[in-house]
Design an enzyme around this catalytic site. Structure first.
Site, PDB file in Angstrom:
ATOM      1  N   CYS B 411      -1.816  -1.662  -1.121  1.00  0.00           N
ATOM      2  CA  CYS B 411      -0.648  -1.738  -1.780  1.00  0.00           C
ATOM      3  C   CYS B 411      -0.695  -1.046  -3.138  1.00  0.00           C
ATOM      4  O   CYS B 411      -0.035  -0.275  -3.571  1.00  0.00           O
ATOM      5  CB  CYS B 411       0.265  -2.503  -1.519  1.00  0.00           C
ATOM      6  SG  CYS B 411      -0.502  -4.123  -2.013  1.00  0.00           S
ATOM      7  N   HIS B 455       2.684  -8.026  -2.397  1.00  0.00           N
ATOM      8  CA  HIS B 455       2.848  -6.743  -2.122  1.00  0.00           C
ATOM      9  C   HIS B 455       3.097  -5.982  -3.525  1.00  0.00           C
ATOM     10  O   HIS B 455       3.567  -6.537  -4.438  1.00  0.00           O
ATOM     11  CB  HIS B 455       3.828  -6.305  -0.825  1.00  0.00           C
ATOM     12  CG  HIS B 455       3.739  -5.032  -0.267  1.00  0.00           C
ATOM     13  ND1 HIS B 455       2.851  -4.378  -0.134  1.00  0.00           N
ATOM     14  CD2 HIS B 455       4.676  -4.181  -0.091  1.00  0.00           C
ATOM     15  CE1 HIS B 455       3.108  -3.018   0.510  1.00  0.00           C
ATOM     16  NE2 HIS B 455       4.344  -3.045   0.377  1.00  0.00           N
ATOM     17  N   ASP B 471       7.960   2.886  -0.603  1.00  0.00           N
ATOM     18  CA  ASP B 471       6.818   2.223  -0.290  1.00  0.00           C
ATOM     19  C   ASP B 471       5.795   2.808   0.165  1.00  0.00           C
ATOM     20  O   ASP B 471       5.751   3.249   1.475  1.00  0.00           O
ATOM     21  CB  ASP B 471       7.243   0.891   0.865  1.00  0.00           C
ATOM     22  CG  ASP B 471       5.996  -0.149   0.929  1.00  0.00           C
ATOM     23  OD1 ASP B 471       4.874   0.444   0.419  1.00  0.00           O
ATOM     24  OD2 ASP B 471       6.265  -1.228   1.316  1.00  0.00           O
TER      25      ASP B 471
END
Lengths: 311, 657
Positions: B411, B455, B471
């Site tokens: 991430c 995250h 994202d």
């Protein structure tokens, strides 16, 4: 039946105790307890090794009171008929005639009762409780007084049928004679033959006096504080963790009548806590069931008596 | 005190066992020499009990002096080790050592009782170090055993060991109501006891205010609890569960930082649809950020809003905190200040040349921000980009290296690369770190978010829509977002074994949920019962604004009422009023007691008189006479003898010989 005054009762009982003490040396406390049981109208369980004087005690009591005496040797093949009696066909009459068994007597020595089978035991114990036997539809009363002295050897012997608790309850007291003290044993060893001594005994108490003594027990005064004490003790047995169960009300009644007889023996018209303490171990010892086999009933009872305060 | 019987071996075993059990959890916290000393002391005493070694006592002066020497030495060791600071650690060390020394000196029942009582205290000291459920259960067990040891010493020999154990269990169980009353009513201290630092301030894990490549991967494998969330009523769907943590604006090319907070008000949020109200129970992490569901629509007393509407605590989170806030998942943040716009476009000069060139080429093709975002996400979705928690090392420029060489990461690589691309292409963007997802615990209806759920994602500013969450990880590994990080850690790690066996996995999951649920309730209702909760609870009981003194009075009152009732019952029932004879006899006993002849409670009057007659023949006549008169009146109901009794007692004046 008229009751005797406490002082007279004491004197009469003391004469008997002294006389028995001639034959059975150094066992005054056991003799006193035995006589207490007899006067209180209960039966006695003598638990001891062979040869310490159980038979002598029974015989001496029978002779000194002028009572009839029978001995029943219990074995594993003893049948109820051997205890109660049996009907035999009479050829002359052409009918059955009942032959009384050894139970028809005033003092019965049931030797080694735990060697008899439960069947024979219960026949005897029922006779003890009811003071009568039923044979072939007829009810035959047993003589009065009827006093059973049963003996048993300590339980860890082979081939015995230990008495169940319900049967043990029929005995007013359980008494141990124990080995004689050193001096007493010396006297026994030096003295004359016991059998010879016994045969020379003559009655010191008439049957009438014995019945008067038994009637006097009920007149001994029981006070409220004394009953408090008895109830505290009984209540405590019901909560002690070392016991499987506590004392029954019947045990309480037994303690009371034994203590009354004991008071009479000591010339008192009322019971004091000391009377209770004197008879308590013998009266309740065989009625308590211990949780742990390692303890002895005697030590538990002694601890109990030390624990409960006297009111 | 009279000379008491010495302690039996069984009692010694009991007391040494319970003390050792109470000391055991402290052992790793003490300097190594102290537990060893303790074992040596206990061993010495036990060997002494079996006659193998001599024990220090009056008869053995040399050993006694040796023990004194050892005591002084251990005290010196404690002083040296803790630098003379008498705090929690030194106090516990001292107590442990003293108890060990006491073991050597165990002789009388009194020593036994003192040691057992000190053991209770030692048990309590363990809570200075840990308040977790296993600790509490263990210490409860030790408490029961200590009580059993006391019961053992106070019951007649016929009572078996297990019976004492049961008695102890019963006694401890019977004390539970009192414990609950004390727990609820005892005045709470704001903050920890005596400044004792709590466990949780040590070994803190969690997100930090900066992000250096590689950091979140370490969190990704940690199973520790980050926080728990209890929704009030409806809960949002899993794909909306973005828990906002530190928002990172500044970068030096490798490390991302939050940067300074603006002094102005944060931009307002326009919320649509459901507002979710929820309580967050955050574990201590030593930072200031407080996680909250995107986007916050309310604020809380525990913190204030930062420049990107993240919640920031007023002080470092060194103890677990709990706060209730409100969020909406359908929202717009339209405003952007010139300073924010500048910060959201800044790139370190000279960094990421290849990335900038790529972004420039996109921009010249089509400068529309929407198209640029799609292009970047399409790039990530292409084949060479893979999601892995174990990326290869990045040498040189990390963003260039990631985009053009390794193309494998997780991430934070994707979020950082994406933000750099956007900024290079002229779209304001920032990195948002936090947590995504969470495990729903159906037993107690809450979400559990672990450190492994950490995250990082991006937010870009698009002209009419405001700040929009993008994202990039979802583009390369959609299941990371939809299934949670578990699907990756399990594939990589040891849990793969369980993955094959669905049943085992389900069992493991539900056990874990059950355990976590218990922990949650424990920390919520037991550890988290603080001043505010107490006030709230007492107010609901109708007791408002109580001072600690008033609380103490309530506590004393609540505890004394049952005691008084009990005392009255005990006093009322037996002890009947004394009769005149009883009074006279009591006076008689009193006079005898004065000369040292005490009647035992179990002694009857005649027995007592005989005992005195045996040892004091001079008193025999009188005592026997009085005893017989008393027995006559008391047990024989002969009132006539009362006068004689009273007279005899009046004349009775025993003298000490």
């Amino acid at each position: 039946m008229t009751a005797l005054s406490p002082a007279t009762a004491r004197d009469q009982m003391q004469r008997l105790i002294d006389a028995v003490g001639q034959v059975l040396v150094g066992k005054t406390h056991a003799i006193e307890l035995a006589l207490t049981g007899l006067v209180a109208g209960g039966h006695l369980l003598l638990e001891d090794l062979p040869g310490v004087g159980k038979t002598t005690l029974a015989l001496a009591l029978a002779r000194l009171l002028g009572l009839s005496y029978q001995r029943l040797q219990c074995t594993s093949d003893l049948l109820p008929a051997d205890v109660i009696g049996v009907s035999v066909y009479d050829r002359r009459d052409g009918s059955f005639r009942f032959h009384q068994g050894p139970v028809f007597t005033q003092i019965l020595l049931a030797d080694e009762i735990n060697r008899a089978t439960p069947r024979a035991q219960s026949a005897l114990l029922e006779a003890m409780e009811e003071r009568q036997v039923s044979v072939e539809g007829r009810t035959l009363a047993l003589p009065s007084p009827f006093f059973v002295l049963a003996t048993q050897n300590p339980l860890e012997q082979v081939g015995t049928y230990p008495l169940p608790e319900s049967q043990l309850d029929r005995f007013l007291m359980r008494v141990s004679l124990g080995y004689p003290a050193r001096a007493a044993e010396r006297e026994l060893l030096r003295g004359r033959d016991r059998r010879e001594l016994l045969s020379e005994l003559t009655p010191v108490l008439s049957l009438e006096v014995l019945q008067q003594l038994q009637a006097s027990v009920a007149t001994v005064h029981v006070s409220e504080p004394w009953l408090d004490y008895l109830q505290h003790l009984i209540a405590r047995t019901r909560e002690l963790p070392t016991l499987v169960h506590g004392l029954s009300p019947r045990a309480g009644l037994a303690v009371q009548s034994a203590a009354r007889a004991w008071a009479l023996l000591h010339g008192r018209g009322h019971v004091v806590p000391e009377d209770l303490k004197a008879v308590f171990p013998a009266v309740v010892g065989h009625r308590l069931r211990l949780r742990n086999d390692a303890d002895s009933a005697a030590s538990v009872v002694a601890a109990l008596l030390r624990e409960v305060p006297v009111p | 005190m009279t000379a008491a019987a010495p302690l039996g071996r069984a009692q010694l075993w009991w007391v040494i066992a319970v003390v050792s059990l109470a000391v055991a959890p402290h052992a790793p916290r003490l300097p190594l020499a102290l537990p060893l000393c303790f074992v040596a002391f206990a061993g010495w005493r036990m060997l002494g009990a079996y006659g193998r070694v001599a024990l220090p006592d009056a008869a053995n002066r040399a050993l006694w002096w040796l023990l004194q020497g050892v005591a002084v030495l251990t005290f010196a060791l404690i002083y040296d080790h803790y630098q003379g600071q008498l705090g929690r650690d030194a106090g516990v060390a001292l107590l442990t050592t003293l108890l060990g020394l006491k073991l050597v000196e165990l002789r009388t029942p009194r020593d036994f009782y003192v040691t057992c009582l000190l053991t209770y205290f030692l048990v309590a000291t363990n809570f200075f170090f840990s308040q977790a459920i296993p600790t509490a259960l263990y210490l409860l067990g030790v408490t029961v055993l200590t009580t059993a040891a006391l019961a053992r010493a106070n019951t007649p020999p016929g009572v078996s060991g297990p019976a004492c154990g049961w008695l102890a269990v019963r006694m401890v169980a019977e004390s539970v109501p009192l414990m609950i009353v004390c727990f609820v009513i005892f005045p709470r201290l704001p903050g920890p006891l005596w400044g004792v630092p709590t466990d949780s301030s040590q070994a803190i894990t969690g997100l930090s205010d900066e992000m250096t490549i590689g950091r979140i991967a370490r969190l990704g494998t940690s199973d520790e609890v980050a926080f728990r969330v209890d929704f009030d009523g409806v809960r949002p769907r899993a794909r909306y569960l973005y828990w906002r943590g530190p928002v990172l604006w500044q970068t030096d090319g490798r490390t991302w930082r939050a940067g300074p907070q603006a002094l102005s008000e944060p931009p307002p949020v326009i919320a649509r649809g459901t507002r979710y109200r929820y309580e967050v129970s955050l574990e201590a992490h030593g930072q200031r950020w407080l996680p909250a569901l995107d986007a916050l629509t309310s604020t809380s007393a525990v913190g204030s809003l930062g420049r990107a509407r993240e919640l920031i605590s007023t002080q470092l989170v060194k103890r677990p905190v709990r706060y209730t806030v409100e969020s909406a998942v359908d929202y717009s943040i339209l405003e952007i200040s010139p300073a924010d716009r500048a910060a959201a476009l800044a790139l370190p000069p000279g960094a990421h040349p290849k990335t900038r060139a790529l972004a420039q080429s996109w921009r010249t093709r089509d400068p529309a921000p929407g198209v640029l975002i799609d292009t970047a996400l399409a790039l990530f979705a292409q084949d060479p980009f893979t999601y892995t928690l174990l990326p290869p090392l990045l040498k040189g420029d990390p963003i260039d290296g990631f985009l053009f060489a390794t193309r494998a990461g997780f991430c934070e690589h994707f979020a950082a690369a994406f933000v750099v691309l956007m900024r290079a292409a002229g779209v304001p963007a920032r990195v948002v770190t936090g947590y995504q997802g969470g495990e729903y615990n159906s037993l107690s209806d809450y979400f559990l978010v672990r450190q492994s759920d950490a995250h990082a994602w991006a937010e870009v500013y698009l002209a009419p829509r405001g700040w929009v969450r993008v994202d990039p990880t979802a583009a390369v590994a959609p299941e990371r977002v939809s299934l949670g990080i578990g699907s990756f850690t399990e594939r990589d790690g040891a849990l793969r074994l369980l993955d094959d066996k669905g049943m085992a996995m389900a069992l493991w999951r539900s056990t874990r949920q059950l355990w976590d649920s218990a922990n949650y309730q424990w920390s919520r209702w037991v550890l988290g019962y603080d001043v505010e909760r107490q006030r709230g609870l007492l107010e609901s009981l109708g007791l408002q604004d109580l001072s600690p003194a008033a609380l103490a009075a309530w506590l004393g009152g609540l505890m004394s009422v049952p005691l008084v009732v009990l005392a009255l019952l005990v006093l009322r029932s037996p002890a009947p009023r004394k009769t005149p004879a009883g009074r006279a006899y009591a006076r008689f006993c009193q006079r005898l007691a004065r000369v040292g002849l005490v009647r035992a409670p179990h002694e009857g009057p005649l027995e007592f008189a005989e005992r005195i007659a045996l040892t004091h023949p001079d008193l025999a006549l009188q005592t026997r006479h009085i005893a017989q008169l008393y027995a006559l009146v008391h047990y024989g109901d002969r009132g006539a003898a009362l006068h004689g009794l009273v007279q005899a007692v009046r004349d009775f004046r025993p003298r000490r010989r």
